[in-house]
Write an enzyme that holds these catalytic residues in place. Structure first.
Site, PDB file in Angstrom:
ATOM      1  N   HIS A 167      16.555 -25.274 -57.397  1.00  0.00           N
ATOM      2  CA  HIS A 167      17.643 -24.519 -56.756  1.00  0.00           C
ATOM      3  C   HIS A 167      19.029 -24.878 -57.273  1.00  0.00           C
ATOM      4  O   HIS A 167      20.013 -24.292 -56.816  1.00  0.00           O
ATOM      5  CB  HIS A 167      17.620 -24.705 -55.224  1.00  0.00           C
ATOM      6  CG  HIS A 167      16.338 -24.265 -54.591  1.00  0.00           C
ATOM      7  ND1 HIS A 167      15.881 -24.814 -53.397  1.00  0.00           N
ATOM      8  CD2 HIS A 167      15.401 -23.360 -54.977  1.00  0.00           C
ATOM      9  CE1 HIS A 167      14.729 -24.247 -53.082  1.00  0.00           C
ATOM     10  NE2 HIS A 167      14.423 -23.363 -54.022  1.00  0.00           N
ATOM     11  N   THR A 205       9.922 -23.155 -63.459  1.00  0.00           N
ATOM     12  CA  THR A 205      10.502 -21.919 -62.913  1.00  0.00           C
ATOM     13  C   THR A 205       9.994 -21.605 -61.508  1.00  0.00           C
ATOM     14  O   THR A 205       8.800 -21.607 -61.255  1.00  0.00           O
ATOM     15  CB  THR A 205      10.282 -20.693 -63.825  1.00  0.00           C
ATOM     16  OG1 THR A 205       8.916 -20.365 -63.973  1.00  0.00           O
ATOM     17  CG2 THR A 205      10.910 -20.922 -65.182  1.00  0.00           C
ATOM     18  N   ASP A 206      10.912 -21.304 -60.632  1.00  0.00           N
ATOM     19  CA  ASP A 206      10.619 -21.131 -59.214  1.00  0.00           C
ATOM     20  C   ASP A 206      10.076 -19.734 -58.912  1.00  0.00           C
ATOM     21  O   ASP A 206       9.982 -18.885 -59.801  1.00  0.00           O
ATOM     22  CB  ASP A 206      11.894 -21.382 -58.408  1.00  0.00           C
ATOM     23  CG  ASP A 206      11.617 -22.125 -57.118  1.00  0.00           C
ATOM     24  OD1 ASP A 206      10.440 -22.362 -56.819  1.00  0.00           O
ATOM     25  OD2 ASP A 206      12.573 -22.479 -56.418  1.00  0.00           O
ATOM     26  N   LYS A 207       9.760 -19.513 -57.658  1.00  0.00           N
ATOM     27  CA  LYS A 207       9.234 -18.227 -57.197  1.00  0.00           C
ATOM     28  C   LYS A 207      10.170 -17.081 -57.581  1.00  0.00           C
ATOM     29  O   LYS A 207      11.368 -17.122 -57.327  1.00  0.00           O
ATOM     30  CB  LYS A 207       9.074 -18.264 -55.670  1.00  0.00           C
ATOM     31  CG  LYS A 207       8.605 -16.953 -55.061  1.00  0.00           C
ATOM     32  CD  LYS A 207       8.541 -17.054 -53.547  1.00  0.00           C
ATOM     33  CE  LYS A 207       8.178 -15.726 -52.909  1.00  0.00           C
ATOM     34  NZ  LYS A 207       8.167 -15.792 -51.435  1.00  0.00           N
ATOM     35  N   VAL A 248      11.296 -16.188 -60.424  1.00  0.00           N
ATOM     36  CA  VAL A 248      12.131 -16.414 -61.605  1.00  0.00           C
ATOM     37  C   VAL A 248      11.383 -15.961 -62.859  1.00  0.00           C
ATOM     38  O   VAL A 248      10.197 -16.245 -63.026  1.00  0.00           O
ATOM     39  CB  VAL A 248      12.531 -17.897 -61.718  1.00  0.00           C
ATOM     40  CG1 VAL A 248      13.327 -18.151 -62.995  1.00  0.00           C
ATOM     41  CG2 VAL A 248      13.340 -18.318 -60.492  1.00  0.00           C
TER      42      VAL A 248
END
Length: 410
Positions: A275, A128-130, A132
């Protein structure tokens, strides 16, 4: 000659106390002597500390069994730089920083495991990205299994990060490799689908059934296996890892929160690249709003580089991770539990209502991240390719560390 050396050595020993009494000699000797003494004391102290530390670990090993478990996690990702921990770097705080600290404080793992997470066989299902969030993240690790383990861990976590459940798994279980699929949701204001020339672009917009059907027609085109090299960074069109299988993608009926109408897009796939989901949604929005032709959808899976906008990370949530194959093999063997989390459904929904949805909605109202992003859609060139990016994609098979899922992901 030998007699001379022996006499010289004797005289040196006799005069050594006098030399040490000399202020110059004494001052020159104190530094190294004291340093050696301090090092010796430090070795002694560290040795004693190490023995005591080992004794504590041995006692815990006798008192509590060390077992392989999975933790079902939920968290609000706002303010964090993703899930994955960067050991040795305190500049960017992650969800795992909070989790590992709680595991140490609750005596589930020894302190030295915090510096080397491989020692506890730690593995996350998705990175999981920034920014999220997650309602159904799963991590696997070995811990000292105690009474009320979940409550003890949660007592050292902030309220926006919760362990919802703990289950025993097989010794070789790996939450990333054993995961068959992942389901994400993306919550957004419906004015994101308002046509740029014909409809209002603010909170007063209401999504019609006709536009919702159009959105779902476009989202359904993603189903199946496609080459998503245009939906992430630094992957060439012939990179095999850019091909991903999408099982389901659709937009649910809108709902109202205050003056804002919202909709939730859900997507299920084997794995996602960094992304990828946000760009998949971004391209559909660009088509529905009239910035890009519908033909760009199929064109984006070709070898040419396509300029695809990326929606803000705020609305993205890891909803669920799926372990169908593991459940079929071990879920009913009498020793292990099925990893379906049906009993935790109420806890999951309650956490989303309390921590995830309010954060998404309030942040959107205050910061207007979607409205600001929509204003940038007109600057993208949806017909032309970027020569610079085309050249960079000529290097095939390059190893790239990305964020998220089954090796990469959003």
């Amino acid at each position: 000659m030998l007699l001379f050396l022996l006499l010289s050595r004797t005289r040196w020993r006799n005069h050594l106390p006098l030399l040490m009494a000399d202020p110059l000699v004494k001052s020159a000797s104190v530094g190294p002597t004291r340093k050696l003494q301090e090092e010796a004391e430090a070795v002694g102290e560290n040795g004693h500390h190490a023995k005591r530390f080992k004794a504590d670990i041995d006692e815990l090993n006798k008192k509590y069994p060390k077992r392989k478990v999975v933790l079902l996690m939920a968290y609000s990702g706002k303010g964090y730089h993703g899930m994955q921990r960067n050991v040795g770097s305190s500049q960017f705080k992650t969800i795992e920083d909070e989790l590992v600290q709680a595991l140490v404080l609750s005596s589930c793992i020894p302190e030295n495991h915090a510096e080397d997470m491989k020692k506890m066989s730690f593995q996350r299902c998705a990175r999981t990205d920034k920014g999220v969030s997650a309602a159904g993240q799963v991590v696997s690790l070995k811990i000292w299994l105690m009474e009320d383990t979940v409550d003890k861990i949660n007592s050292h976590l902030p309220s926006h990060i919760r362990i919802l459940s703990l289950k025993r798994v097989t010794g070789r279980f790996n939450s990333k490799n054993s995961c068959d699929a992942r389901t994400y949701s993306y919550t957004l204001p419906t004015f994101a689908f308002a046509h740029k020339d014909r409809e209002t672009q603010d909170e007063s917009f209401r999504l019609s059934q006709e536009t919702l059907d159009r959105v779902n027609e476009l989202l359904a085109l993603y189903k199946g296996t496609h080459n998503f090299h245009n939906f992430t960074s630094q992957k060439g069109p012939r990179d095999p890892s850019a091909k991903r299988y999408i099982m389901e993608m659709h937009c649910e009926k809108p709902f109202q929160q205050g003056s804002l109408e919202l909709a939730v897009i859900k997507v299920k796939g084997q794995s996602f690249m960094m992304h990828q989901i946000r760009k998949m949604i971004g391209l559909v929005i660009a088509v529905v709003k009239g910035y890009a032709p519908p033909s760009i959808m199929e064109h984006s899976w070709g070898e040419k580089k396509v300029d695809i906008p990326k929606t803000p990370g705020l609305g993205l949530v890891l909803e669920r991770v799926h372990f169908e194959k593991y459940n079929q093999r071990f879920g009913n063997d009498g020793l292990h539990e099925s990893l379906d989390w049906a009993e935790e459904e109420e806890k999951i929904e309650d956490f989303k209502r309390t921590h995830i949805y309010p954060t998404i909605i309030q942040t959107e109202i205050e910061e207007k991240s979607m409205a600001s992003w929509l204003a940038t859609l007109s600057i993208h060139d949806y017909e032309a390719t970027s020569q610079q990016n085309v050249n960079s994609h000529k290097v095939e098979g390059a190893t790239v560390v990305q964020s998220d899922d089954g090796g990469d992901s959003d």
